[in-house]
Motif scaffolding. Structure first.
Motif, PDB file in Angstrom:
ATOM      1  N   ARG A 103       0.797  -1.224   0.000  1.00 45.66           N
ATOM      2  CA  ARG A 103       0.000   0.000   0.000  1.00 45.66           C
ATOM      3  C   ARG A 103       0.829   1.271   0.000  1.00 45.66           C
ATOM      4  O   ARG A 103       0.347   2.312  -0.418  1.00 45.66           O
ATOM      5  N   ALA A 104       2.061   1.215   0.483  1.00 47.08           N
ATOM      6  CA  ALA A 104       2.782   2.469   0.687  1.00 47.08           C
ATOM      7  C   ALA A 104       4.203   2.502   0.140  1.00 47.08           C
ATOM      8  O   ALA A 104       4.866   3.514   0.262  1.00 47.08           O
ATOM      9  N   ARG A 105       4.672   1.440  -0.454  1.00 46.97           N
ATOM     10  CA  ARG A 105       6.056   1.438  -0.932  1.00 46.97           C
ATOM     11  C   ARG A 105       6.074   1.576  -2.455  1.00 46.97           C
ATOM     12  O   ARG A 105       5.429   0.818  -3.167  1.00 46.97           O
ATOM     13  N   PHE A 106       6.856   2.546  -2.928  1.00 50.33           N
ATOM     14  CA  PHE A 106       6.976   2.805  -4.355  1.00 50.33           C
ATOM     15  C   PHE A 106       8.439   2.894  -4.749  1.00 50.33           C
ATOM     16  O   PHE A 106       9.259   3.430  -4.003  1.00 50.33           O
ATOM     17  N   THR A 107       8.756   2.379  -5.925  1.00 50.32           N
ATOM     18  CA  THR A 107      10.069   2.568  -6.536  1.00 50.32           C
ATOM     19  C   THR A 107       9.814   3.226  -7.887  1.00 50.32           C
ATOM     20  O   THR A 107       9.000   2.730  -8.670  1.00 50.32           O
ATOM     21  N   ILE A 108      10.477   4.347  -8.134  1.00 52.18           N
ATOM     22  CA  ILE A 108      10.293   5.061  -9.395  1.00 52.18           C
ATOM     23  C   ILE A 108      11.641   5.124 -10.101  1.00 52.18           C
ATOM     24  O   ILE A 108      12.642   5.534  -9.512  1.00 52.18           O
ATOM     25  N   VAL A 109      11.645   4.680 -11.367  1.00 46.86           N
ATOM     26  CA  VAL A 109      12.860   4.667 -12.168  1.00 46.86           C
ATOM     27  C   VAL A 109      12.591   5.439 -13.450  1.00 46.86           C
ATOM     28  O   VAL A 109      11.655   5.122 -14.186  1.00 46.86           O
ATOM     29  N   ASP A 110      13.399   6.463 -13.716  1.00 47.67           N
ATOM     30  CA  ASP A 110      13.309   7.225 -14.960  1.00 47.67           C
ATOM     31  C   ASP A 110      14.380   6.705 -15.910  1.00 47.67           C
ATOM     32  O   ASP A 110      15.554   6.642 -15.544  1.00 47.67           O
ATOM     33  N   LEU A 111      13.957   6.321 -17.124  1.00 46.61           N
ATOM     34  CA  LEU A 111      14.848   5.673 -18.079  1.00 46.61           C
ATOM     35  C   LEU A 111      14.917   6.449 -19.387  1.00 46.61           C
ATOM     36  O   LEU A 111      13.893   6.925 -19.877  1.00 46.61           O
ATOM     37  N   ASP A 112      16.118   6.533 -19.970  1.00 45.54           N
ATOM     38  CA  ASP A 112      16.250   7.156 -21.279  1.00 45.54           C
ATOM     39  C   ASP A 112      16.021   6.107 -22.363  1.00 45.54           C
ATOM     40  O   ASP A 112      15.892   4.910 -22.078  1.00 45.54           O
ATOM     41  N   GLU A 113      15.948   6.555 -23.606  1.00 49.67           N
ATOM     42  CA  GLU A 113      15.634   5.640 -24.715  1.00 49.67           C
ATOM     43  C   GLU A 113      16.678   4.540 -24.875  1.00 49.67           C
ATOM     44  O   GLU A 113      16.334   3.386 -25.131  1.00 49.67           O
ATOM     45  N   LYS A 114      17.952   4.881 -24.725  1.00 51.21           N
ATOM     46  CA  LYS A 114      19.022   3.884 -24.868  1.00 51.21           C
ATOM     47  C   LYS A 114      18.869   2.775 -23.835  1.00 51.21           C
ATOM     48  O   LYS A 114      18.950   1.589 -24.156  1.00 51.21           O
ATOM     49  N   THR A 115      18.628   3.150 -22.595  1.00 49.66           N
ATOM     50  CA  THR A 115      18.493   2.166 -21.521  1.00 49.66           C
ATOM     51  C   THR A 115      17.264   1.291 -21.732  1.00 49.66           C
ATOM     52  O   THR A 115      17.315   0.070 -21.535  1.00 49.66           O
ATOM     53  N   VAL A 116      16.153   1.889 -22.157  1.00 49.08           N
ATOM     54  CA  VAL A 116      14.936   1.111 -22.424  1.00 49.08           C
ATOM     55  C   VAL A 116      15.211   0.084 -23.519  1.00 49.08           C
ATOM     56  O   VAL A 116      14.812  -1.085 -23.411  1.00 49.08           O
ATOM     57  N   GLY A 117      15.896   0.495 -24.593  1.00 47.72           N
ATOM     58  CA  GLY A 117      16.229  -0.429 -25.674  1.00 47.72           C
ATOM     59  C   GLY A 117      17.083  -1.592 -25.188  1.00 47.72           C
ATOM     60  O   GLY A 117      16.848  -2.749 -25.555  1.00 47.72           O
ATOM     61  N   GLU A 118      18.073  -1.302 -24.356  1.00 49.32           N
ATOM     62  CA  GLU A 118      18.931  -2.360 -23.810  1.00 49.32           C
ATOM     63  C   GLU A 118      18.138  -3.298 -22.906  1.00 49.32           C
ATOM     64  O   GLU A 118      18.321  -4.517 -22.943  1.00 49.32           O
ATOM     65  N   MET A 119      17.244  -2.741 -22.092  1.00 45.16           N
ATOM     66  CA  MET A 119      16.412  -3.582 -21.228  1.00 45.16           C
ATOM     67  C   MET A 119      15.499  -4.481 -22.053  1.00 45.16           C
ATOM     68  O   MET A 119      15.317  -5.653 -21.722  1.00 45.16           O
ATOM     69  N   MET A 120      14.925  -3.928 -23.124  1.00 41.21           N
ATOM     70  CA  MET A 120      14.046  -4.728 -23.985  1.00 41.21           C
ATOM     71  C   MET A 120      14.801  -5.900 -24.592  1.00 41.21           C
ATOM     72  O   MET A 120      14.261  -7.016 -24.677  1.00 41.21           O
ATOM     73  N   ALA A 121      16.043  -5.681 -25.001  1.00 42.70           N
ATOM     74  CA  ALA A 121      16.840  -6.761 -25.586  1.00 42.70           C
ATOM     75  C   ALA A 121      17.092  -7.865 -24.561  1.00 42.70           C
ATOM     76  O   ALA A 121      16.970  -9.057 -24.869  1.00 42.70           O
ATOM     77  N   VAL A 122      17.422  -7.483 -23.344  1.00 37.39           N
ATOM     78  CA  VAL A 122      17.657  -8.473 -22.278  1.00 37.39           C
ATOM     79  C   VAL A 122      16.380  -9.245 -21.984  1.00 37.39           C
ATOM     80  O   VAL A 122      16.385 -10.479 -21.857  1.00 37.39           O
ATOM     81  N   MET A 123      15.255  -8.544 -21.898  1.00 34.02           N
ATOM     82  CA  MET A 123      13.983  -9.193 -21.598  1.00 34.02           C
ATOM     83  C   MET A 123      13.559 -10.138 -22.714  1.00 34.02           C
ATOM     84  O   MET A 123      13.032 -11.223 -22.448  1.00 34.02           O
ATOM     85  N   GLU A 124      13.798  -9.754 -23.956  1.00 35.42           N
ATOM     86  CA  GLU A 124      13.447 -10.614 -25.080  1.00 35.42           C
ATOM     87  C   GLU A 124      14.243 -11.912 -25.050  1.00 35.42           C
ATOM     88  O   GLU A 124      13.682 -12.998 -25.262  1.00 35.42           O
ATOM     89  N   VAL A 125      15.525 -11.826 -24.753  1.00 33.59           N
ATOM     90  CA  VAL A 125      16.357 -13.040 -24.653  1.00 33.59           C
ATOM     91  C   VAL A 125      15.819 -13.928 -23.523  1.00 33.59           C
ATOM     92  O   VAL A 125      15.695 -15.135 -23.682  1.00 33.59           O
ATOM     93  N   TRP A 126      15.471 -13.323 -22.394  1.00 34.16           N
ATOM     94  CA  TRP A 126      14.980 -14.090 -21.254  1.00 34.16           C
ATOM     95  C   TRP A 126      13.657 -14.784 -21.594  1.00 34.16           C
ATOM     96  O   TRP A 126      13.467 -15.960 -21.295  1.00 34.16           O
ATOM     97  N   VAL A 127      12.738 -14.054 -22.235  1.00 34.47           N
ATOM     98  CA  VAL A 127      11.439 -14.644 -22.594  1.00 34.47           C
ATOM     99  C   VAL A 127      11.617 -15.804 -23.566  1.00 34.47           C
ATOM    100  O   VAL A 127      10.998 -16.857 -23.412  1.00 34.47           O
ATOM    101  N   LYS A 128      12.459 -15.630 -24.553  1.00 34.49           N
ATOM    102  CA  LYS A 128      12.664 -16.682 -25.560  1.00 34.49           C
ATOM    103  C   LYS A 128      13.354 -17.912 -24.972  1.00 34.49           C
ATOM    104  O   LYS A 128      13.202 -19.002 -25.494  1.00 34.49           O
ATOM    105  N   ALA A 129      14.087 -17.721 -23.882  1.00 36.42           N
ATOM    106  CA  ALA A 129      14.781 -18.848 -23.250  1.00 36.42           C
ATOM    107  C   ALA A 129      13.890 -19.597 -22.262  1.00 36.42           C
ATOM    108  O   ALA A 129      14.260 -20.647 -21.761  1.00 36.42           O
ATOM    109  N   SER A 130      12.705 -19.054 -22.008  1.00 34.65           N
ATOM    110  CA  SER A 130      11.790 -19.710 -21.057  1.00 34.65           C
ATOM    111  C   SER A 130      11.295 -21.035 -21.638  1.00 34.65           C
ATOM    112  O   SER A 130      11.029 -21.137 -22.832  1.00 34.65           O
ATOM    113  N   PRO A 131      11.161 -22.043 -20.779  1.00 37.85           N
ATOM    114  CA  PRO A 131      10.694 -23.358 -21.249  1.00 37.85           C
ATOM    115  C   PRO A 131       9.250 -23.333 -21.728  1.00 37.85           C
ATOM    116  O   PRO A 131       8.462 -22.543 -21.433  1.00 37.85           O
TER     117      PRO A 131
END
Length: 77
Positions: free
Chosen positions: A49-77
């Motif tokens: 109810r009361a704990r928040f984490t806020i992260v501001d990301l630039d376009e480069k970082t978002v692109g890098e995160m998307m690439a990591v997430m895509e590899v992880w999703v594709k590796a899922s059984p």
């Protein structure tokens, strides 16, 4: 003591999506456009109810995160 109102940089926040995540968490995304021309993606994670984490990301970082997430999703059984 001064009575001047401080002038803060203006930003326009546009909500994009909200996702339910495991363990009663909610992740919301917003596009934030600053008057300087800076564009960021704001990711806000709500835990409980009361704990928040806020992260501001630039376009480069978002692109890098998307690439990591895509590899992880594709590796899922």
């Amino acid at each position: 003591m001064t009575t001047d109102d401080p002038q803060f940089a203006k930003e326009t926040v546009t909500p994009l999506a909200s996702l339910a995540a495991p363990w009663s968490r909610e992740i919301s995304f917003s596009a934030v456009d600053h008057e300087s021309g800076l564009r960021i993606l704001r990711m806000r994670i709500k835990e409980g109810r009361a704990r928040f984490t806020i992260v501001d990301l630039d376009e480069k970082t978002v692109g890098e995160m998307m690439a990591v997430m895509e590899v992880w999703v594709k590796a899922s059984p």
